[in-house]
Design an enzyme around this catalytic site. Structure first.
Site, PDB file in Angstrom:
ATOM      1  N   ASP A  30       0.976  -1.093  -0.041  1.00  0.00           N
ATOM      2  CA  ASP A  30      -0.010   0.195  -0.044  1.00  0.00           C
ATOM      3  C   ASP A  30       0.984   1.240   0.071  1.00  0.00           C
ATOM      4  O   ASP A  30       2.114   1.163   0.186  1.00  0.00           O
ATOM      5  CB  ASP A  30      -0.878  -0.005   1.356  1.00  0.00           C
ATOM      6  CG  ASP A  30      -2.289   0.888   0.973  1.00  0.00           C
ATOM      7  OD1 ASP A  30      -3.187   0.111   0.749  1.00  0.00           O
ATOM      8  OD2 ASP A  30      -2.027   2.111   1.108  1.00  0.00           O
ATOM      9  N   ASP A  41       5.030   2.807  -3.614  1.00  0.00           N
ATOM     10  CA  ASP A  41       4.213   3.960  -4.221  1.00  0.00           C
ATOM     11  C   ASP A  41       4.061   3.432  -5.666  1.00  0.00           C
ATOM     12  O   ASP A  41       5.219   3.248  -6.448  1.00  0.00           O
ATOM     13  CB  ASP A  41       5.172   5.103  -3.996  1.00  0.00           C
ATOM     14  CG  ASP A  41       4.763   6.290  -5.047  1.00  0.00           C
ATOM     15  OD1 ASP A  41       3.819   6.309  -5.789  1.00  0.00           O
ATOM     16  OD2 ASP A  41       5.386   7.330  -4.982  1.00  0.00           O
ATOM     17  N   GLY A  63      -4.848   3.274  -5.565  1.00  0.00           N
ATOM     18  CA  GLY A  63      -4.955   4.524  -6.526  1.00  0.00           C
ATOM     19  C   GLY A  63      -6.030   5.487  -5.738  1.00  0.00           C
ATOM     20  O   GLY A  63      -6.258   5.193  -4.462  1.00  0.00           O
ATOM     21  N   SER A 101     -14.160   0.902 -12.602  1.00  0.00           N
ATOM     22  CA  SER A 101     -15.149   1.376 -11.799  1.00  0.00           C
ATOM     23  C   SER A 101     -16.366   1.286 -12.620  1.00  0.00           C
ATOM     24  O   SER A 101     -16.119   1.697 -13.831  1.00  0.00           O
ATOM     25  CB  SER A 101     -14.815   2.468 -10.879  1.00  0.00           C
ATOM     26  OG  SER A 101     -16.117   3.275 -10.430  1.00  0.00           O
ATOM     27  N   ASN A 102     -17.404   1.377 -12.177  1.00  0.00           N
ATOM     28  CA  ASN A 102     -18.703   1.908 -12.664  1.00  0.00           C
ATOM     29  C   ASN A 102     -18.713   3.214 -13.132  1.00  0.00           C
ATOM     30  O   ASN A 102     -19.346   3.818 -14.235  1.00  0.00           O
ATOM     31  CB  ASN A 102     -19.977   1.583 -11.812  1.00  0.00           C
ATOM     32  CG  ASN A 102     -20.235   2.420 -10.807  1.00  0.00           C
ATOM     33  OD1 ASN A 102     -20.636   3.549 -10.654  1.00  0.00           O
ATOM     34  ND2 ASN A 102     -19.438   2.091  -9.654  1.00  0.00           N
ATOM     35  N   TYR A 130     -12.391  11.045 -12.120  1.00  0.00           N
ATOM     36  CA  TYR A 130     -11.863   9.721 -11.603  1.00  0.00           C
ATOM     37  C   TYR A 130     -12.489   8.493 -12.536  1.00  0.00           C
ATOM     38  O   TYR A 130     -11.684   7.829 -12.841  1.00  0.00           O
ATOM     39  CB  TYR A 130     -12.800   9.692 -10.422  1.00  0.00           C
ATOM     40  CG  TYR A 130     -12.754   8.222  -9.616  1.00  0.00           C
ATOM     41  CD1 TYR A 130     -11.697   7.593  -9.289  1.00  0.00           C
ATOM     42  CD2 TYR A 130     -14.045   7.583  -9.375  1.00  0.00           C
ATOM     43  CE1 TYR A 130     -11.869   6.183  -8.636  1.00  0.00           C
ATOM     44  CE2 TYR A 130     -14.004   6.230  -8.987  1.00  0.00           C
ATOM     45  CZ  TYR A 130     -13.126   5.558  -8.687  1.00  0.00           C
ATOM     46  OH  TYR A 130     -13.107   4.262  -8.124  1.00  0.00           O
ATOM     47  N   LYS A 134     -10.216   5.848 -14.793  1.00  0.00           N
ATOM     48  CA  LYS A 134     -10.620   4.237 -14.970  1.00  0.00           C
ATOM     49  C   LYS A 134     -10.775   3.800 -16.119  1.00  0.00           C
ATOM     50  O   LYS A 134     -10.275   2.797 -16.528  1.00  0.00           O
ATOM     51  CB  LYS A 134     -11.760   4.057 -14.002  1.00  0.00           C
ATOM     52  CG  LYS A 134     -11.733   4.320 -12.441  1.00  0.00           C
ATOM     53  CD  LYS A 134     -10.684   3.092 -11.819  1.00  0.00           C
ATOM     54  CE  LYS A 134     -10.308   3.722 -10.782  1.00  0.00           C
ATOM     55  NZ  LYS A 134      -9.408   2.381  -9.922  1.00  0.00           N
ATOM     56  N   SER A 159     -20.583  -0.883  -6.146  1.00  0.00           N
ATOM     57  CA  SER A 159     -20.663  -0.240  -4.717  1.00  0.00           C
ATOM     58  C   SER A 159     -20.063  -1.406  -3.548  1.00  0.00           C
ATOM     59  O   SER A 159     -21.041  -2.268  -3.167  1.00  0.00           O
ATOM     60  CB  SER A 159     -21.853   0.472  -4.104  1.00  0.00           C
ATOM     61  OG  SER A 159     -21.739   0.859  -2.642  1.00  0.00           O
ATOM     62  N   ARG A 168     -29.705   3.072  -3.926  1.00  0.00           N
ATOM     63  CA  ARG A 168     -28.708   2.602  -5.125  1.00  0.00           C
ATOM     64  C   ARG A 168     -28.258   1.442  -5.047  1.00  0.00           C
ATOM     65  O   ARG A 168     -28.178   0.374  -5.766  1.00  0.00           O
ATOM     66  CB  ARG A 168     -27.758   3.757  -5.384  1.00  0.00           C
ATOM     67  CG  ARG A 168     -26.962   3.262  -6.617  1.00  0.00           C
ATOM     68  CD  ARG A 168     -26.021   4.594  -7.105  1.00  0.00           C
ATOM     69  NE  ARG A 168     -24.896   4.281  -7.791  1.00  0.00           N
ATOM     70  CZ  ARG A 168     -23.607   3.760  -7.525  1.00  0.00           C
ATOM     71  NH1 ARG A 168     -23.144   4.096  -6.433  1.00  0.00           N
ATOM     72  NH2 ARG A 168     -22.854   3.638  -8.544  1.00  0.00           N
TER      73      ARG A 168
HETATM   74  C1  15L Z   1     -16.177   3.691  -6.807  1.00  0.00           C
HETATM   75  O1  15L Z   1     -15.642   3.524  -7.738  1.00  0.00           O
HETATM   76  C2  15L Z   1     -15.675   4.390  -5.570  1.00  0.00           C
HETATM   77  O2  15L Z   1     -14.366   3.883  -5.362  1.00  0.00           O
HETATM   78  C3  15L Z   1     -16.453   4.206  -4.372  1.00  0.00           C
HETATM   79  O3  15L Z   1     -15.905   5.273  -3.427  1.00  0.00           O
HETATM   80  C4  15L Z   1     -17.824   4.463  -4.750  1.00  0.00           C
HETATM   81  O4  15L Z   1     -17.889   5.651  -5.297  1.00  0.00           O
HETATM   82  C5  15L Z   1     -18.414   3.428  -5.633  1.00  0.00           C
HETATM   83  O5  15L Z   1     -17.639   3.527  -6.752  1.00  0.00           O
HETATM   84  C6  15L Z   1     -19.853   3.708  -5.964  1.00  0.00           C
HETATM   85  O6  15L Z   1     -20.203   4.011  -7.043  1.00  0.00           O
HETATM   86  O7  15L Z   1     -20.505   3.474  -5.231  1.00  0.00           O
END
Ligand code: 15L
Length: 254
Positions: A30, A41, A63, A101-102, A130, A134, A159, A168
């Site tokens: 980490d 790092d 990240g 990520s979504n 962000y 991704k 999530s 959600r």
């Molecule tokens: C993510 O990618 C984030 O890291 C997290 O903090 C939440 O925002 C999550 O998605 C989400 O969509 O709930």
């Protein structure tokens, strides 16, 4: 059993996985050292290269995990991922699992989903810097697959939390046990893939096809918490959009 380098091992998903992937030899890293966790790092190319020696796979979770200034997400998420892929290639590591990520596709709407749900591999449509970072990570993964044959699975995580926290999450929750199942399946997948990271939620509207293709069988369902979290407002943008509230927040605000 595989030797796995995990970045971001002290983050919430890292902690969930550490408890559940015990059959593997985990090298935990980490940005800050902790108990059983070495400092790494991900933007330090030489350190990342050393960390990749002798490992079978990298699970890259490290990240910035939410919206932030452009330069920061570029430096940490995008450059950091390039360092990981470069080091994996240099050290002959065959497989990298990327925490996407979504939010890489956060501006798609429920109405974009077909009868089988919104496909795992819909083209990027980020909802934030962000989310853009991704999408860039996913594209870098594809580059390293196409140019160097690395197997790269990009997880478009919903999530991920111990329990659903809001309406959600009834659709997009990923449970701790299911994230471990998903990563386990990703560790034997081949090719470059985009896969939703979501549990077997009754109200899920994201496809199950990408997960099925790699042998991911989710078992948990957010519906169990429906009474506690309450019903969604169908007119609210966060109900309609993949990215929830992030698409309506200010760009670049930490
Ligand atoms: C993510 O990618 C984030 O890291 C997290 O903090 C939440 O925002 C999550 O998605 C989400 O969509 O709930």
């Amino acid at each position: 059993m595989a030797v796995i380098l995990m970045t971001g091992a002290s983050g919430s998903i890292g902690r969930m996985l550490r408890q559940r992937l015990g059959q593997h030899e985990l090298r935990l890293t980490d940005v800050r050292a902790g108990e059983g966790v070495e400092a790494l790092d991900v933007t330090d190319a030489a350190a990342v290269d050393r960390a990749c020696r002798g490992v079978d796979a990298v699970v890259h979770l490290g990240g910035i995990s939410g919206e932030g200034p452009f330069e920061e997400v570029l430096a940490v998420n995008v450059r950091g991922t390039e360092r990981i892929l470069q080091a994996a290639h240099h050290n002959g590591v065959p497989r990298v699992v990327l925490a996407s990520s979504n939010h890489a596709v956060g501006l798609y709407e429920r109405s974009d989903a077909g009868p089988d749900g919104l496909p795992d591999d819909v083209p990027p449509r980020p909802d934030s810097y962000y989310g853009w970072s991704k999408a860039a990570m996913e594209a870098l993964g594809r580059l390293y697959h196409d140019r160097h044959g690395l197997h790269v699975v990009c997880l478009r995580i919903g999530s991920c939390a111990e329990r659903p926290a809001d309406p959600r999450d009834l659709s997009v929750w990923l449970s701790p046990d299911d994230v471990a199942r998903l990563v386990e399946a990703s560790l034997t997948a081949t090719g470059w893939r985009l896969v939703w990271g979501v549990s077997a939620n009754t109200r899920r509207w994201w496809s199950t096809a990408g997960g099925r293709a790699i042998g991911y069988v989710p078992r948990d369902d957010a519906e169990e918490w429906a009474a506690e979290v309450g019903e969604p407002d169908p007119a609210a943008p966060e109900h309609r959009l993949v990215g929830g509230t992030m698409p309506t927040g200010p760009l670049g605000a930490a």
